[in-house]
Design a protein around this motif. Structure first.
Motif, PDB file in Angstrom:
ATOM      1  N   GLY A 330       3.639   1.661   0.592  1.00 45.38           N
ATOM      2  CA  GLY A 330       3.436   0.221   0.506  1.00 45.38           C
ATOM      3  C   GLY A 330       3.749  -0.388  -0.846  1.00 45.38           C
ATOM      4  O   GLY A 330       3.436  -1.557  -1.091  1.00 45.38           O
ATOM      5  N   HIS A 331       4.375   0.356  -1.763  1.00 40.32           N
ATOM      6  CA  HIS A 331       4.568  -0.075  -3.159  1.00 40.32           C
ATOM      7  C   HIS A 331       5.908  -0.786  -3.340  1.00 40.32           C
ATOM      8  O   HIS A 331       5.944  -1.960  -3.715  1.00 40.32           O
ATOM      9  N   ILE A 332       6.994  -0.083  -3.119  1.00 42.30           N
ATOM     10  CA  ILE A 332       8.335  -0.669  -3.137  1.00 42.30           C
ATOM     11  C   ILE A 332       9.135  -0.046  -2.000  1.00 42.30           C
ATOM     12  O   ILE A 332       8.646   0.837  -1.288  1.00 42.30           O
ATOM     13  N   LEU A 333      10.366  -0.487  -1.840  1.00 45.87           N
ATOM     14  CA  LEU A 333      11.225   0.016  -0.781  1.00 45.87           C
ATOM     15  C   LEU A 333      11.357   1.535  -0.864  1.00 45.87           C
ATOM     16  O   LEU A 333      11.770   2.084  -1.885  1.00 45.87           O
ATOM     17  N   ASP A 358      -3.140  -2.739   0.920  1.00 47.83           N
ATOM     18  CA  ASP A 358      -3.079  -3.828   1.894  1.00 47.83           C
ATOM     19  C   ASP A 358      -1.631  -4.171   2.228  1.00 47.83           C
ATOM     20  O   ASP A 358      -0.715  -3.906   1.452  1.00 47.83           O
ATOM     21  N   ASP A 359      -1.444  -4.815   3.379  1.00 46.64           N
ATOM     22  CA  ASP A 359      -0.111  -5.282   3.754  1.00 46.64           C
ATOM     23  C   ASP A 359       0.341  -6.384   2.790  1.00 46.64           C
ATOM     24  O   ASP A 359      -0.471  -7.158   2.278  1.00 46.64           O
ATOM     25  N   GLY A 365       0.752  -1.648   4.492  1.00 49.68           N
ATOM     26  CA  GLY A 365      -0.029  -0.963   3.470  1.00 49.68           C
ATOM     27  C   GLY A 365       0.132   0.546   3.536  1.00 49.68           C
ATOM     28  O   GLY A 365       0.629   1.115   4.516  1.00 49.68           O
ATOM     29  N   ALA A 366      -0.317   1.219   2.472  1.00 48.39           N
ATOM     30  CA  ALA A 366      -0.128   2.667   2.325  1.00 48.39           C
ATOM     31  C   ALA A 366      -0.835   3.443   3.433  1.00 48.39           C
ATOM     32  O   ALA A 366      -1.934   3.105   3.862  1.00 48.39           O
ATOM     33  N   SER A 579       1.144  -7.750  -7.927  1.00 51.21           N
ATOM     34  CA  SER A 579       1.491  -6.378  -8.295  1.00 51.21           C
ATOM     35  C   SER A 579       1.697  -5.520  -7.051  1.00 51.21           C
ATOM     36  O   SER A 579       1.055  -5.712  -6.019  1.00 51.21           O
ATOM     37  N   GLY A 580       2.598  -4.558  -7.170  1.00 53.84           N
ATOM     38  CA  GLY A 580       2.798  -3.602  -6.090  1.00 53.84           C
ATOM     39  C   GLY A 580       1.763  -2.493  -6.087  1.00 53.84           C
ATOM     40  O   GLY A 580       1.817  -1.604  -5.236  1.00 53.84           O
ATOM     41  N   HIS A 581       0.826  -2.541  -7.025  1.00 48.10           N
ATOM     42  CA  HIS A 581      -0.248  -1.546  -7.107  1.00 48.10           C
ATOM     43  C   HIS A 581      -1.512  -2.063  -6.438  1.00 48.10           C
ATOM     44  O   HIS A 581      -1.835  -3.248  -6.517  1.00 48.10           O
ATOM     45  N   ALA A 582      -2.249  -1.165  -5.823  1.00 49.00           N
ATOM     46  CA  ALA A 582      -3.585  -1.501  -5.344  1.00 49.00           C
ATOM     47  C   ALA A 582      -4.489  -1.795  -6.539  1.00 49.00           C
ATOM     48  O   ALA A 582      -4.386  -1.142  -7.580  1.00 49.00           O
TER      49      ALA A 582
END
Length: 638
Positions: A330-333, A358-359, A365-366, A579-582
């Motif tokens: 769920g972070h990047i492509l 999360d989505d 999401g992851a 951010s792409g981080h949780a």
């Protein structure tokens, strides 16, 4: 006779028993993790759809069937027949024939029409011409990166087949030790963000997970020279697994080939392509900044040539005693949570890489559901006790207000961001906001690699959320093709015109202000109090972005004989939530809902306070044994 050759003889005997006499098998070999069966009767194999499934179940191996090169129709003749078999509405754009694998790649606007009902058209193609068709969708935005990678691999197909055969024999060799243990050694990104690198080792195997740089710290590399890595010689590492393409995880993968590494790299297909894009740009940026690049472009090509792409959910043998499965992070492509199954049920380890629980607008999401996991290696970028980000709706509302305020002053909004992931997320937000009238219509300029990275996203729609996939392939609704997006291709001259013009939004790399075109924008717009510098990405310690967030009022600029400081009079804003981080809550939820619950967690990839805070919280709240390791620690789990 080697044990692998004996094993292949036994496999061939089993295949001969299962395959009807009318179907010939000319060769059986390992190519990477797959068992490849060559046959002079590909049409018979195609007609017997259950045969391969039956063989895979009996042999417990991934099987690919390829036609013997001698039975393939000439490409010109085959192309004519294939185009007659495929309905015109499929929109076939190109056919590429790969004689070494017997595959023909069909690029079409509507892959489903090419495939036919339950694969009927694909079987007809094989029965008619012998070639095995692989269907890919024509991307709505052409990517030079994807095209260059595919052309390069086509040119290197003979070398690549040699690599795959060698890797296949290494994977399927007999275990060399009766001992049983699992160890993890930390080579970087412990109590720090960046230079991610770990060794997962057993008595028979050493796997390197990630090999990145450290943002804002020129020259700081993972500890590759210790005995557990390359200090004991280049034969110490059996495989490399790459969680995703961001440079703090991938930048130094090509350097491994300078060390003499000659083994496989496992990752998703988009991660392979993005690694090529980002590492080549990394070399250009180093040269532009007057730094010595850590390797040359030839090593990037070597890394691409040695990459074995895997799909999410596929269980793959990567060593005699290790199976790897990639899951969406769920972070990047193409980013992956990497699950390792060691031995015959001995132990299971999952490396989160970077995750978003999360989505988002781009991704689901992851994944945190696994058959078994005893130890989790978990990122902690936002693991601090106060690292709670605003939710997506509030973040978007704040960004829109910042843009409106700058527009009212006739100013500009400069958003430094990563080319991959956040840029595309922001493009979706801005396109919708202007379409709905939430903010005024204005140009959105895309600088650096953002447009090319966006093109790569549209090449791999299966990695995006379902609703976005549908929009991408509707030309009238594709958000990335909106007229307001302007890729910058005129260099500093175009930047000067934009800086002197009307209100606009500028998305520019690099996201942490460690180089790249954003430095030119700071030079142009820094002294303008009507404009706004807006951070949406994590700013690591030691970066210029972090120093600006803390209040410095001038920034260094260089180039064209200049080496001076420019006053920073722009308004500076930070918008959490993109951010792409949780964040802290997302990380806790990832662990809390994880199935099964891990017995141990190593908190990594965060500054010292973040890793220790998260480790302490998970221990007390989840009753799980946790660690906040330092670099160069080794943990034994069995």
């Amino acid at each position: 006779m080697s044990t692998v050759d004996k094993q292949l003889e036994d496999v061939k005997a089993t295949i001969d028993e299962e395959v009807p006499r009318r179907i010939s098998v000319s060769d059986v070999t390992y190519e990477g993790p797959e068992l490849v069966i060559y046959t002079r009767d590909p049409k018979e194999f195609a007609a017997n759809s259950d045969l391969v499934r039956r063989l895979a179940s009996k042999l417990r191996k991934r099987i690919t069937v390829r036609p013997d090169p001698d039975v393939l129709a000439p490409p010109a003749e085959a192309e004519e027949a294939i185009r007659e078999l495929i309905p015109e509405e499929a929109g076939v754009m190109d056919l590429n024939f790969h004689a070494d694998t017997g595959e023909v790649v069909v690029q079409a606007q509507k892959p489903g029409v090419v495939i036919g009902r339950r694969g009927s058209t694909l079987r007809e193609i094989t029965q008619e011409v012998g070639w095995t068709p692989e269907v890919v969708r024509t991307p709505p935005i052409e990517s030079s990166t994807v095209e260059n990678v595919r052309n390069f691999l086509k040119q290197e197909r003979e070398d690549r087949r040699d690599i795959l055969e060698r890797v296949g024999r290494q994977i399927h060799r007999e275990p060399m030790s009766d001992d049983e243990y699992v160890r993890i050694t930390t080579l970087g990104c412990c109590r720090e963000v960046g230079r991610a690198a770990f060794i997962l080792s057993t008595p028979d195997t050493r796997i390197l997970i990630d090999c990145g740089n450290k943002p804002g710290a020129n020259g700081e590399q993972p500890y590759l020279d210790i005995p557990e890595a390359f200090g004991a010689g280049t034969n110490g590492i059996d495989a490399v697994v790459l969680t995703h393409a961001h440079l703090d995880h991938s930048a130094l993968v090509p350097l491994l080939f300078e060390y003499g590494y000659d083994g496989p790299i496992y990752c998703t297909e988009p991660t392979r392509d993005l690694m090529g894009l980002l590492t080549l740009d990394h070399l250009d940026t180093a040269a532009d900044d007057g730094r010595t690049p850590p390797y040359d472009s030839e090593m990037v090509r070597e890394a691409i040539k040695h990459t074995i792409p895997l799909e999410y959910g596929d269980v793959t043998d990567i060593a005699p005693d290790i199976k790897l499965t990639l899951h969406n992070a769920g972070h990047i492509l193409g980013s992956s949570v990497c699950h390792f199954h060691v031995g015959d049920g001995l132990y299971n380890v999952a490396f989160s890489g970077d995750i978003h629980y999360d989505d988002t607008r781009l991704f689901d999401g992851a994944v945190n559901d696994f058959p078994r996991v005893e130890t989790l290696v978990l990122e902690s970028t936002y693991g601090g006790r106060n690292d709670y980000q605003t939710d997506q709706e509030d973040s978007e509302r704040k960004l829109k207000q910042i843009i409106q305020n700058a527009y009212d002053r006739n100013g500009k909004v400069l958003i430094p961001t990563f080319a991959v992931g956040r840029s595309q997320e922001l493009m979706l937000v801005l396109e919708e906001a202007m379409r709905n009238g939430d903010i005024p219509e204005m140009p959105v300029h895309l600088d650096g690699m953002i447009w090319e990275a966006t093109a790569v996203h549209t090449t791999y729609p299966e990695y995006l959320r379902d609703g976005l996939q549908d929009r991408i392939f509707d030309e009238d609704k594709n958000p990335f093709l909106a007229d307001r997006f302007n890729p910058i291709d005129g260099g500093d001259e175009e930047r000067e015109e934009i800086a002197d013009g009307d209100s606009c939004i500028i998305l520019s790399t690099s996201g942490m202000l460690t180089g790249g075109p954003v430095m030119s924008w700071l030079d142009q717009l820094g002294p303008d109090p009507d404009s706004t510098l807006t951070f949406v990405d994590y700013q690591a310690e030691g970066t210029l972005g972090k120093r600006i967030q803390r209040g410095i009022d001038e920034v260094p600029v260089s180039g064209s004989g200049r080496n001076e400081k420019v006053p920073l009079e722009m308004t500076v804003e930070t918008v959490d939530g993109f951010s792409g981080h949780a964040d802290r809550q997302g990380l806790e939820n990832f662990v809390k809902t994880m199935n099964p619950r891990p017995e141990k967690i190593l908190c990594v990839h965060g500054d010292e306070s973040a890793t220790q805070d998260l480790s302490s919280s998970l221990y007390h709240d989840q009753n799980i044994r946790t660690f906040a390791p330092e670099n160069l620690e080794t943990f034994r789990f069995r």
